[in-house]
Design a protein around this motif. Sequence first.
Motif, PDB file in Angstrom:
ATOM      1  N   ILE A  74       0.253   4.306 -17.985  1.00 10.96           N
ATOM      2  CA  ILE A  74      -0.740   3.269 -17.778  1.00 10.96           C
ATOM      3  C   ILE A  74      -0.093   2.061 -17.125  1.00 10.96           C
ATOM      4  O   ILE A  74       0.882   1.503 -17.611  1.00 10.96           O
ATOM      5  CB  ILE A  74      -1.383   2.879 -19.131  1.00 10.96           C
ATOM      6  N   ASP A  75      -0.650   1.658 -15.993  1.00  6.21           N
ATOM      7  CA  ASP A  75      -0.187   0.468 -15.287  1.00  6.21           C
ATOM      8  C   ASP A  75      -1.052  -0.700 -15.744  1.00  6.21           C
ATOM      9  O   ASP A  75      -2.171  -0.883 -15.269  1.00  6.21           O
ATOM     10  CB  ASP A  75      -0.297   0.690 -13.781  1.00  6.21           C
ATOM     11  N   VAL A  76      -0.535  -1.492 -16.676  1.00  5.05           N
ATOM     12  CA  VAL A  76      -1.328  -2.583 -17.241  1.00  5.05           C
ATOM     13  C   VAL A  76      -1.394  -3.786 -16.316  1.00  5.05           C
ATOM     14  O   VAL A  76      -2.151  -4.723 -16.561  1.00  5.05           O
ATOM     15  CB  VAL A  76      -0.769  -3.015 -18.618  1.00  5.05           C
ATOM     16  N   THR A  77      -0.614  -3.802 -15.248  1.00  2.00           N
ATOM     17  CA  THR A  77      -0.586  -4.959 -14.365  1.00  2.00           C
ATOM     18  C   THR A  77      -1.754  -4.993 -13.401  1.00  2.00           C
ATOM     19  O   THR A  77      -1.971  -6.001 -12.732  1.00  2.00           O
ATOM     20  CB  THR A  77       0.717  -4.989 -13.552  1.00  2.00           C
ATOM     21  N   THR A  78      -2.508  -3.923 -13.302  1.00  2.18           N
ATOM     22  CA  THR A  78      -3.590  -3.861 -12.334  1.00  2.18           C
ATOM     23  C   THR A  78      -4.902  -3.519 -13.021  1.00  2.18           C
ATOM     24  O   THR A  78      -4.918  -2.876 -14.083  1.00  2.18           O
ATOM     25  CB  THR A  78      -3.295  -2.815 -11.240  1.00  2.18           C
ATOM     26  N   SER A  79      -5.995  -3.950 -12.402  1.00  2.25           N
ATOM     27  CA  SER A  79      -7.317  -3.653 -12.953  1.00  2.25           C
ATOM     28  C   SER A  79      -8.137  -2.782 -12.007  1.00  2.25           C
ATOM     29  O   SER A  79      -9.348  -2.674 -12.175  1.00  2.25           O
ATOM     30  CB  SER A  79      -8.071  -4.964 -13.238  1.00  2.25           C
ATOM     31  N   ASN A  80      -7.478  -2.180 -11.001  1.00  4.50           N
ATOM     32  CA  ASN A  80      -8.225  -1.258 -10.148  1.00  4.50           C
ATOM     33  C   ASN A  80      -8.264   0.124 -10.792  1.00  4.50           C
ATOM     34  O   ASN A  80      -7.596   0.384 -11.794  1.00  4.50           O
ATOM     35  CB  ASN A  80      -7.646  -1.200  -8.735  1.00  4.50           C
ATOM     36  N   LYS A 137       0.795  -1.219   0.000  1.00  2.58           N
ATOM     37  CA  LYS A 137       0.000   0.000   0.000  1.00  2.58           C
ATOM     38  C   LYS A 137       0.831   1.275   0.000  1.00  2.58           C
ATOM     39  O   LYS A 137       0.413   2.305  -0.498  1.00  2.58           O
ATOM     40  CB  LYS A 137      -0.894   0.016   1.235  1.00  2.58           C
ATOM     41  N   THR A 138       2.007   1.251   0.604  1.00  2.14           N
ATOM     42  CA  THR A 138       2.778   2.477   0.781  1.00  2.14           C
ATOM     43  C   THR A 138       3.941   2.590  -0.190  1.00  2.14           C
ATOM     44  O   THR A 138       4.690   3.554  -0.114  1.00  2.14           O
ATOM     45  CB  THR A 138       3.323   2.552   2.212  1.00  2.14           C
ATOM     46  N   SER A 139       4.106   1.635  -1.055  1.00  2.00           N
ATOM     47  CA  SER A 139       5.209   1.680  -2.014  1.00  2.00           C
ATOM     48  C   SER A 139       4.662   1.388  -3.395  1.00  2.00           C
ATOM     49  O   SER A 139       3.452   1.347  -3.611  1.00  2.00           O
ATOM     50  CB  SER A 139       6.300   0.668  -1.622  1.00  2.00           C
ATOM     51  N   GLY A 140       5.559   1.179  -4.365  1.00  2.00           N
ATOM     52  CA  GLY A 140       5.145   0.897  -5.727  1.00  2.00           C
ATOM     53  C   GLY A 140       6.048  -0.130  -6.360  1.00  2.00           C
ATOM     54  O   GLY A 140       6.727  -0.898  -5.667  1.00  2.00           O
ATOM     55  N   GLY A 141       6.072  -0.141  -7.670  1.00  2.00           N
ATOM     56  CA  GLY A 141       6.901  -1.104  -8.381  1.00  2.00           C
ATOM     57  C   GLY A 141       7.386  -0.547  -9.702  1.00  2.00           C
ATOM     58  O   GLY A 141       6.894   0.466 -10.199  1.00  2.00           O
ATOM     59  N   ILE A 142       8.375  -1.207 -10.261  1.00  2.00           N
ATOM     60  CA  ILE A 142       8.900  -0.889 -11.595  1.00  2.00           C
ATOM     61  C   ILE A 142       8.955  -2.187 -12.378  1.00  2.00           C
ATOM     62  O   ILE A 142       9.417  -3.212 -11.856  1.00  2.00           O
ATOM     63  CB  ILE A 142      10.300  -0.254 -11.521  1.00  2.00           C
ATOM     64  N   TYR A 143       8.479  -2.173 -13.593  1.00  2.00           N
ATOM     65  CA  TYR A 143       8.546  -3.364 -14.435  1.00  2.00           C
ATOM     66  C   TYR A 143       8.770  -2.942 -15.884  1.00  2.00           C
ATOM     67  O   TYR A 143       8.603  -1.768 -16.241  1.00  2.00           O
ATOM     68  CB  TYR A 143       7.256  -4.180 -14.322  1.00  2.00           C
ATOM     69  N   THR A 192       4.926   5.807  -7.928  1.00  2.00           N
ATOM     70  CA  THR A 192       3.872   6.379  -7.099  1.00  2.00           C
ATOM     71  C   THR A 192       3.231   5.301  -6.248  1.00  2.00           C
ATOM     72  O   THR A 192       3.431   4.104  -6.444  1.00  2.00           O
ATOM     73  CB  THR A 192       2.804   7.067  -7.964  1.00  2.00           C
ATOM     74  N   ILE A 193       2.439   5.732  -5.311  1.00  2.00           N
ATOM     75  CA  ILE A 193       1.873   4.869  -4.292  1.00  2.00           C
ATOM     76  C   ILE A 193       0.986   3.783  -4.903  1.00  2.00           C
ATOM     77  O   ILE A 193       0.085   4.072  -5.700  1.00  2.00           O
ATOM     78  CB  ILE A 193       1.091   5.729  -3.272  1.00  2.00           C
ATOM     79  N   ASN A 194       1.304   2.535  -4.571  1.00  2.00           N
ATOM     80  CA  ASN A 194       0.479   1.389  -4.922  1.00  2.00           C
ATOM     81  C   ASN A 194       0.311   1.221  -6.430  1.00  2.00           C
ATOM     82  O   ASN A 194      -0.683   0.667  -6.890  1.00  2.00           O
ATOM     83  CB  ASN A 194      -0.903   1.510  -4.268  1.00  2.00           C
ATOM     84  N   GLN A 195       1.285   1.718  -7.215  1.00  2.00           N
ATOM     85  CA  GLN A 195       1.237   1.603  -8.666  1.00  2.00           C
ATOM     86  C   GLN A 195       2.564   1.045  -9.173  1.00  2.00           C
ATOM     87  O   GLN A 195       3.602   1.182  -8.517  1.00  2.00           O
ATOM     88  CB  GLN A 195       0.997   2.973  -9.318  1.00  2.00           C
ATOM     89  N   SER A 196       2.537   0.434 -10.355  1.00  2.00           N
ATOM     90  CA  SER A 196       3.750  -0.052 -10.999  1.00  2.00           C
ATOM     91  C   SER A 196       4.024   0.774 -12.246  1.00  2.00           C
ATOM     92  O   SER A 196       3.126   1.001 -13.054  1.00  2.00           O
ATOM     93  CB  SER A 196       3.610  -1.533 -11.381  1.00  2.00           C
TER      94      SER A 196
END
Length: 993
Positions: free
Chosen positions: A128-134, A34-40, A99-103
């Motif tokens: 666009i973060d394609v890894t999530t559907s929220n 919830k408090t961090s993000g990701g890189i892919y 950004t928060i809770n995003q990749s």
Amino acid sequence: MKLLFNRRGVFTALVIATAVGAFGVSATAMAASKTSGGIYGEAPAGSTVIATNNGTGLTRQVTVGDDGRFSFSAVPIGNYTVRVEQNGNVTETGVVLVTINQSSHVNFAGNAQQLGTIQVVGGSVNPIDVTTSNTSLVLTSNQFEQLPVARDTNAVTLLAPSVINSSPRLGIETTSFGGASAAENAYYLNGLNVTDNLNIVAYSHPPFEALQEYQVLTGGLTAAYGSALGGVLNIVTKSGTNQFHVGANLFWEPAGLRAKRPDSLSVVPGDHTVLQYNQWNSADNQSNMAWNVYGSGPIIKDHLFFYALYQGNNFTGNDYTTSQLFHDESGDPQGLAKIDYQINDSNLLEVTAYSSKHGDDYTVYNLDHVNSLSHVNSKGNKYTNNSGGTAYIGRYTFVPTNNFNVSAMWGYVTFDHSQDSPTRDCPVVIDNRNAAGTALGCWSAQSYAGAADYDSRHQTRIDGEWQLGPHDITFGYNKQDFYSHVSTIYSGGEAWTYYKVPTSKTTTYGAVILGGLPTGSTYAEKRVFINGAEFHNDQHAFYLQDNWQIGNFYFRFGARSMSLSNQNGDGITFLEVSNKIAPRLGLSWDVFGDSSLKLYANAGRYYVPTSGDLNIRLAGAETDCYQSYTYTGMDSKTGAPTGAKQIGTGRFCQNGADGTSQNPTGVVSKNFTAMHEDEYILGAQQRIAGTQWSVGLRAIRRNLKSAIDDVCGFNPSAGLLAFTGYDNHIYKYVKAKAGKAAADAMPGCFLMNPGSDAVYTTPAGSDVTIPASVINVPKAERYYNAVEFKFDRAFDGKWFLHGSIVWSHLYGNEEGYTFSDIGQVDSGITELFDFPGLMEGSYGNLGNDATWQVKIFGAYQLAPEWRFGFNFHYRSGLPLSCRGYYAGPIAPNSIAVAYGSVSHYCLGKLHVQGTDGRGPRVYWADFSLSYMPNWAPGLTFSAAIINALNSQNATSVDLTAEVNPGVLDTSYLAPTSFQDPRYVRFAVQYDFM
């Protein structure tokens, strides 16, 4: 769709997905905590990708798999330099914003020009973060600084699509997400749920200037999230970096530049040619000033960092009613301190502490006469209303490999509800004989909480992530304990109201027969209301989720299990819910494989916890009793009647609330289940090639599956039932099934899922199933359909823009945990469903049904030293529902009549919910101008005009149509609140280093 919500089917899918992952050969990126993000992204197979935080030096690296994909998870938010190395040489470099809770996506697949699509420097949207559907809106503090909106978290949530202001009748400034009530959201800060469990409407947060990033989640929540049917506000505070920063700022909203709100007028009873003030607003004024001093930097470079902020403020305001002036002063300091310890690149520790304690000191003056500005004959009565609290949050994150991470959090937050006054011994006295609501006597506030009242939330949370080939498995456990000491009592222990005897010779409330008093004579009604308890509730949840990538498809299979219990003041559990399974399914399709077009779908179930209000109103020892009197005079100091002589049929206590505790095993249906809804979403998001623009379209359907509320009329000896000759069919049914003793032991009101059978547990321990047909209240229903279109232009150094257009329809017979039409915030225990008559005509357009919403905001860099910001908001009018005395066929109707002017009958005719027109549309436009002189780097001057057009439409109106059965309330449809008037905010900020 039956399989979707079958717990066996959900967990079977998870087990199969995990097993298949054991044979995977490539790693993909999925959402972090919830408090961090990701890189892919993509890079040449066998190369090394290194990501370095530009502020703290935190570095992660990974070797790219044979499929050319790489990922980093549990990455703290911030700007990162990402580089690719082959044979020891750097071949490509890019900068991304995590950004928060995003990749964030990076493409290094040998095509360097693509880097332009992922370089985000202070933009208003993410790639666009394609890894999530929220679906969510993410803003950083730098972006928010450029916008001319109020500096509070409600203003943040209102920027997101499908979010509207809650009804001012509730008395709490908050918001409603996607058709849910204002008490069905969740608020997180640095991973800690800071929602107040007492009514689930209020929440805690530190000074606004200490907040770094905001994520407003409006749908498609993962299994990691619970406790919300509406939406989630997820906040991360600021942290220190390797650079020292010291600064100060000041914000000033002068009273002299604040426009006046319009007055609300209504006709004088008995003379419709004369107007009187229903609300006197034009004399109100307020001034607000806040200043902050802050500093941050390294204690040990690359390892230990600090951030600290101190806020001072000075607020003064005058608020006039028709008979009183409320003068408010507040100035309590607040602050936050945060320590971040990067032990190494794999071990991170952060500790946050803040204080948001706030006290409003009121002086209340009784005006010399109605609608007078003068109060020379009143010395002023004082009282203090405390709010806010303190919080402590600790989080440890362990990232041993790029395929596995785990974090543990402990947090503690308090909420102060205490009140006090030197006049709290003066009884409440209100004169309704001629002009409604005239205050008499020496009282300052109608009711008081205790001097030591508080709520607290203790939370422990563990979250983990494990990448197994194409599977990203997330899991976690969350335990929360709530402690409360809450009480409410009228000032002086009682409230007196003076009335004239109407033609019907009944009071306007309570159905006490006044037999023998002539029409036009006066009498006094005394109400004694006392409640409170010290109690404990607990809640815990597990979740498991598999995010599975197959080519350009990302599947999400998840489920969350929630359990909770509420205890009464004696520590006895009176309500318990175990292992309620909430499945979450999602699909995202990266259509072209370059994160430029995403199609997605979601289906999920969401539960909301029970509130502490249930402990007080349902299981506590509450007193709510009425008596009526004639009198010979009035006390010169207090205004209370003298020579009082009781009349009528004696004392009655509302729903049996006579000060004795209820039987804890018999106040909640044994088959009770927590309130929950199902959500379905279809959406698309596309980045327009070669531009900074992206667009999105989303369709959403929400269906309330089960609500909770108290249903009354179970025991004929309780409260109003004993005074209205109510022939209680529920009592008779239980008496026939289990005997008179079991029936006599029933409470006046019973918590259940309306529309379902109820299971009553007798004092002897046996269960009696009462069919829904005997209880005779309808099933709770709420449906929300919406189509959202949004557009974004990312900041390119010149300008950014965000906008959304939403069409929606909210209908049914259940608003949710609140009841806005009458301003009730008793979450889960409102007047709805109390008796069948009150629900007649209740199915229709609900109070939060805003058909159209349009929101546009952004900023434009006019020149290197000048920046312009703007914000536009439009919302169509909300449905109106005429409220009056029950006059329908459901027999006996005396019970519904006794509730007063709250049914859907108005002046004898049925008015279906939401069919009495709509209130005014609401719109406003805000503008700001900032000057950042080259001659003083770090210095910024700005001015913002909020509601520049001074739109003054009503945001709520009086829905009460009758003062007595058949007698028109002349204040019906008179405005009870308006939009905030135009005001100006000046600001100056200087970053010294």
